[in-house]
Motif scaffolding. Structure first.
Motif, PDB file in Angstrom:
ATOM      1  N   HIS A 131     -13.443  38.376 -11.825  1.00  6.10           N
ATOM      2  CA  HIS A 131     -11.556  37.460 -11.134  1.00  6.10           C
ATOM      3  C   HIS A 131     -11.233  36.553 -12.396  1.00  6.10           C
ATOM      4  CE1 HIS A 131     -10.295  38.409  -7.127  1.00  6.10           C
ATOM      5  NE2 HIS A 131     -12.216  38.822  -7.363  1.00  6.10           N
TER       6      HIS A 131
ATOM      7  N   ARG B 235      -6.090  48.530  -5.009  1.00 12.28           N
ATOM      8  CA  ARG B 235      -5.636  46.595  -4.828  1.00 12.28           C
ATOM      9  C   ARG B 235      -6.203  46.346  -3.328  1.00 12.28           C
ATOM     10  NH1 ARG B 235      -3.588  43.176  -8.717  1.00 12.28           N
ATOM     11  NH2 ARG B 235      -3.927  41.271  -7.727  1.00 12.28           N
TER      12      ARG B 235
ATOM     13  N   ARG C  15      -9.652  46.348  -2.255  1.00 10.50           N
ATOM     14  CA  ARG C  15     -10.201  45.156  -3.361  1.00 10.50           C
ATOM     15  C   ARG C  15      -9.995  43.698  -1.998  1.00 10.50           C
ATOM     16  NH1 ARG C  15     -12.501  43.227  -7.713  1.00 10.50           N
ATOM     17  NH2 ARG C  15     -11.877  41.262  -8.086  1.00 10.50           N
ATOM     18  N   GLN C  16      -8.602  43.650  -1.566  1.00 12.74           N
ATOM     19  CA  GLN C  16      -7.548  42.421  -0.872  1.00 12.74           C
ATOM     20  C   GLN C  16      -8.572  42.566   0.762  1.00 12.74           C
ATOM     21  OE1 GLN C  16      -6.337  40.743  -2.097  1.00 12.74           O
ATOM     22  NE2 GLN C  16      -6.454  41.307  -4.364  1.00 12.74           N
ATOM     23  N   TYR C  17      -8.535  43.806   1.313  1.00 15.77           N
ATOM     24  CA  TYR C  17      -9.229  43.972   2.624  1.00 15.77           C
ATOM     25  C   TYR C  17     -10.761  43.248   2.330  1.00 15.77           C
ATOM     26  CZ  TYR C  17     -10.634  46.294   7.093  1.00 15.77           C
ATOM     27  OH  TYR C  17     -11.676  46.365   7.842  1.00 15.77           O
TER      28      TYR C  17
ATOM     29  N   GLU D 236     -12.237  41.151   0.452  1.00 13.12           N
ATOM     30  CA  GLU D 236     -12.291  40.124   0.538  1.00 13.12           C
ATOM     31  C   GLU D 236     -11.935  39.238   1.606  1.00 13.12           C
ATOM     32  OE1 GLU D 236      -9.709  38.736  -3.223  1.00 13.12           O
ATOM     33  OE2 GLU D 236     -10.940  39.639  -4.334  1.00 13.12           O
TER      34      GLU D 236
ATOM     35  N   ALA E 150      -6.630  34.317   0.928  1.00  9.57           N
ATOM     36  CA  ALA E 150      -7.429  35.709   1.438  1.00  9.57           C
ATOM     37  C   ALA E 150      -6.129  36.512   2.221  1.00  9.57           C
ATOM     38  CB  ALA E 150      -8.626  35.683   1.254  1.00  9.57           C
TER      39      ALA E 150
ATOM     40  N   ARG F 102      -2.620  37.722   0.026  1.00  5.29           N
ATOM     41  CA  ARG F 102      -3.170  38.256  -1.036  1.00  5.29           C
ATOM     42  C   ARG F 102      -3.576  39.453  -0.745  1.00  5.29           C
ATOM     43  NH1 ARG F 102      -6.325  34.795  -3.469  1.00  5.29           N
ATOM     44  NH2 ARG F 102      -8.490  35.363  -2.473  1.00  5.29           N
ATOM     45  N   ALA F 103      -4.114  39.503   0.437  1.00  9.42           N
ATOM     46  CA  ALA F 103      -4.088  41.182   1.177  1.00  9.42           C
ATOM     47  C   ALA F 103      -2.834  41.075   1.200  1.00  9.42           C
ATOM     48  CB  ALA F 103      -4.816  41.118   2.472  1.00  9.42           C
TER      49      ALA F 103
ATOM     50  N   ALA G 262      -0.508  42.225  -1.063  1.00  9.68           N
ATOM     51  CA  ALA G 262      -0.963  43.983  -1.628  1.00  9.68           C
ATOM     52  C   ALA G 262      -0.487  44.577  -1.212  1.00  9.68           C
ATOM     53  CB  ALA G 262      -2.544  44.158  -1.890  1.00  9.68           C
TER      54      ALA G 262
END
Length: 478
Positions: A2, A103, A106-108, A110, A362, A365-366, A369
């Motif tokens: 990151h 993407r 990845r967010q999931y 996180e 988080a 962001r998810a 995304a």
């Protein structure tokens, strides 16, 4: 991965695989115009570019270069306009959608990691709360020991002092009595100092003996307005002091919680003595206002943890739970004979707490995304398709052969003679039509109209030349 920052773009690219993956995805998407097999590596590279890298700019830059290169190719080679639909499909389907899929994944992940981190934090907090409650209960037990043991030591000191003053006592015995009195007084002082460190509140220890009578506890509850009934089975007999104190503490805490969490509800205390154990049960009905759950759970469960610790240290077992009618029941089984203490139970569940900032970030962001994974490909498809439509319309308008000019053409004319009658551009695509065969034959195609909403839309003129002379001319109807 990151937010890697450096003044040297080379090391940054090596540390962030998203840059190379984005370039590979865009390159493979461009090559897929020649062969659809290139779409598979393009999708794989785009997915891992979105999943492995926390950056957006590598893919955005790579696709921007690809789109600009495609636009430049169409401008310079109008015949490539026919591949525009496939180009848009490859940019969106083989690059954008897989990248956003990586993407979102990845967010999931996180978000899942943040959730597990939060769960571990809550578990640690629950254990800490339970341990604090146990320590407080042990401090209360120490206070009870001070009340009982301190009183006994004070009586020993008083008896030794009286013995010292007894007439006819030998000097040696009188000295021994004085030594016993002094040691008992010192023990009382040291006991007070030790217990004072453990006590929760700064108050003086009571000078008189502690009262662990459940009868007087129930009488006090009734006097304060809490309707409480006491039922006793069996004879108390020689109940150990630790059992007596634990039973008193259970009833005291349970009645306190009834008054606090179920105001107006009656309580029933049942104490059953046998030769081997004492069982204490405290029940309460739901409050008159309705079936509101009663019990220490409303206070976060700390009282329950303290009672459990008290009963556990006494060698017994403790249980609690709601009743079918909406009330609450607390039960303690206290053996008279000392037993091995069971291990301390885990912390009680804590009330749901607000999500920490990192977990909320988080989740945001998810969510962003996921929204972008839907909106951006749709927007890109609309923009690229619109651009192709506009450019196609402009190109088509420059390839329209005027019907009057077409009527002026005839077989056998020189190409140089008819050049002034023809439009500046040919159609960007070649219609499916039969062409005459022979050496030196070249065919050109022009639009009949640029209006897409008339019947002639899609029709084309076919002009074939051989060795610089017009060989055939025809109208191709779609």
């Amino acid at each position: 991965m990151h937010g890697t920052t450096t003044t040297d773009s080379g090391p940054a690219a090596r540390r962030d695989p998203g840059v190379l993956l984005a370039v590979a995805a865009a390159t493979a998407a461009g090559l897929s115009l020649t062969s659809l097999w290139w779409a598979l590596p393009a999708m794989a590279a785009a997915f891992f570019a979105g999943h492995r890298s926390g950056r957006t700019w590598p893919m955005a830059a790579a696709l921007s270069v690809l789109v600009v290169a495609g636009a430049a190719a169409v401008v310079n080679v109008p015949a490539l306009l026919g591949l525009g639909t496939r180009f848009v499909a490859m940019v969106v389907g083989a690059a954008l959608l897989p990248w956003f899929a990586g993407r979102v994944w990845r967010q999931y992940q996180e978000l899942v990691r943040a959730g597990w981190s939060r769960a571990e934090q809550l578990e640690r907090e629950q254990r800490l709360v339970a341990e604090q409650a146990r320590l407080r209960e042990r401090a209360r037990i120490a206070q009870d020991m001070h009340d009982a043991l301190g009183h006994d030591l004070s009586l020993i000191a008083l008896s030794a002092g009286a013995l010292k003053l007894a007439p006819g006592l030998a000097d040696a015995h009188r000295a021994a009595a004085e030594d016993v009195r002094a040691r008992a007084a010192t023990a009382v002082e040291r006991l007070g100092e030790v217990i004072g460190i453990l006590r929760e509140e700064a108050q003086e220890a009571p000078a008189g003996p502690a009262d662990f009578s459940i009868v007087r506890l129930v009488e006090g509850a009734n006097a304060s307005g809490l309707e409480t009934a006491l039922h006793t089975d069996g004879e108390a007999g020689e109940v150990p002091a630790v059992v007596e104190r634990a039973a008193h503490r259970v009833v005291q805490e349970a009645l306190t919680n009834v008054a606090k969490h179920a105001p107006g509800a009656g309580a029933r205390v049942h104490v059953a003595h046998t030769a081997t154990e004492t069982v204490v049960t405290v029940e309460n009905a739901p409050p008159p206002a309705g079936p509101v759950p009663a019990g220490p759970l409303h206070g976060g469960g700390r009282g329950l943890v303290g009672l459990d610790e008290r009963v556990r240290l006494a060698g017994g077992t403790f249980g609690h739970g709601p009743r079918a009618n909406g009330g609450f029941t607390v039960t303690a089984r206290l053996p008279h004979a000392p037993t091995r203490q069971p291990p301390a139970p885990p912390g009680v569940p804590a009330a749901p707490a607000a999500l920490p900032p990192e977990h909320r970030r988080a989740r945001r962001r998810a969510g962003r995304a996921l929204v972008a994974a839907v909106v951006v490909p749709l927007l890109a498809t609309a923009v690229l398709t619109g651009a192709l439509t506009v450019w196609g319309s402009l190109t088509l308008s420059q390839s329209v052969l005027d019907p009057a000019h077409y009527a002026a053409l005839h077989v056998g004319q020189n190409r140089s003679d008819v050049a002034g009658l023809l439009p500046a551009r040919q159609l960007p695509y070649r219609p499916r039509a039969a062409e005459p065969k022979g050496r030196g034959i070249e065919c050109a195609y022009y639009a009949v109209t640029a209006d897409r909403f008339v019947d002639a839309s899609g029709d084309a003129y076919q002009l074939c030349f051989q060795h610089g002379r017009l060989l055939t001319l025809a109208v191709l109807e779609e």
